[in-house]
Design an enzyme around this catalytic site. Sequence first.
Site, PDB file in Angstrom:
ATOM      1  N   ASP A 166      -9.367  54.480   9.340  1.00  0.00           N
ATOM      2  CA  ASP A 166      -8.626  54.473   8.076  1.00  0.00           C
ATOM      3  C   ASP A 166      -7.379  55.349   8.119  1.00  0.00           C
ATOM      4  OD1 ASP A 166     -10.460  52.783   6.865  1.00  0.00           O
ATOM      5  OD2 ASP A 166     -11.658  54.429   6.044  1.00  0.00           O
ATOM      6  N   ARG A 221      -8.332  41.449  11.185  1.00  0.00           N
ATOM      7  CA  ARG A 221      -8.782  41.486  12.582  1.00  0.00           C
ATOM      8  C   ARG A 221     -10.081  40.710  12.744  1.00  0.00           C
ATOM      9  NH1 ARG A 221     -12.702  44.139  14.825  1.00  0.00           N
ATOM     10  NH2 ARG A 221     -13.057  45.322  12.915  1.00  0.00           N
ATOM     11  N   ARG A 222     -11.021  40.944  11.833  1.00  0.00           N
ATOM     12  CA  ARG A 222     -12.286  40.217  11.897  1.00  0.00           C
ATOM     13  C   ARG A 222     -12.089  38.744  11.559  1.00  0.00           C
ATOM     14  NH1 ARG A 222     -15.204  45.070   8.642  1.00  0.00           N
ATOM     15  NH2 ARG A 222     -15.691  46.418  10.416  1.00  0.00           N
ATOM     16  N   ARG A 261     -14.450  43.077  -0.429  1.00  0.00           N
ATOM     17  CA  ARG A 261     -14.156  44.518  -0.506  1.00  0.00           C
ATOM     18  C   ARG A 261     -15.372  45.249  -1.055  1.00  0.00           C
ATOM     19  NH1 ARG A 261      -9.244  46.443  -1.828  1.00  0.00           N
ATOM     20  NH2 ARG A 261     -10.308  48.439  -1.494  1.00  0.00           N
ATOM     21  N   CYS A 301      -2.514  47.188   8.459  1.00  0.00           N
ATOM     22  CA  CYS A 301      -3.512  46.239   7.962  1.00  0.00           C
ATOM     23  C   CYS A 301      -2.942  44.847   7.718  1.00  0.00           C
ATOM     24  CB  CYS A 301      -4.111  46.770   6.662  1.00  0.00           C
ATOM     25  SG  CYS A 301      -5.276  48.121   6.908  1.00  0.00           S
TER      26      CYS A 301
END
Length: 300
Positions: free
Chosen positions: A79, A126-127, A144, A235
């Site tokens: 993070d 990314r996932r 989320r 991100c």
Amino acid sequence: MFFRLGTRKSKLALWQANFVKEKLESLGCKVELVLITTTGDKILDSPLAKIGGKGLFVKEIEEALLKGEIDLAVHSLKDVPMVLPDGLTLCAITERENPYDVLISKEGKKLEELPPGAVVGTSSLRRQVQIKRKRKDLKVEVLRGNVDTRIRKLEEGLYSAIVLAYAGVKRMGLEAYISQVLEDFIPAVGQGSLAIETREDDPKVQKYVKALDHWESHLRAMCERAFLRELEGGCQVPIGAFSWIESDKIYIKGFVSDLNGERFIEGVEEGKVEEYVEVGKRLAQKLLASGGREILKEIY
């Protein structure tokens, strides 16, 4: 010594903060937790890529550190933005937990066993692209919230499966939920490690915090962060990297992708352990030259 440790309020953040608190108290310190709500904790209905990315979970904590309201902060390393505010430093990186992602599904099915059209939840680009590369027939939707919230939404039937970090699931004592460890997915930079942030000009705190630093995990983290910083990634871009050390060499595998996973540029780089930053940079430059630069231009 008495220290005020800043942390977010989620169960996982508190586990991480108490883990560091106990380590410091074993060294003779007294530690008080200071709970701080970050922007990322307040905005739960939008993808991170649209509302600002990594810094959303650390900005308010870093501001408290700079103001002297706290003496140190604990973050999930993944993070923490690549560029820290002036006056702050990552004083220690804890020993890395299993860095991989895991799939949790209601019936214990693996990714390849999910039926066509099944809905998979994740907040990570990314996932998302790595799921799409394995199963173009699945529907990937934004998810989320903290670990408990995500698992609850799965159990309520809003998703067929969800993807989380192994480290967070284990730290919450929820390993029994894991359907599959996704070892063929490239993890997020620093995933599995905790970062302890301090002020640069605070040697009293640093003296104790540095005792919690794990040498190998620190080098690997800095190698991966050098890779990400060279790519100027955040991100908004699907990027992943994972490094490891064998004998006197450090290796790093990484990728950058477009948002659909159709152009997926990956590679591996190696070098001497003491060149850990340069090795990360070299891999980034290799990917940029292989088509990554065009992907980044289009996304940004």
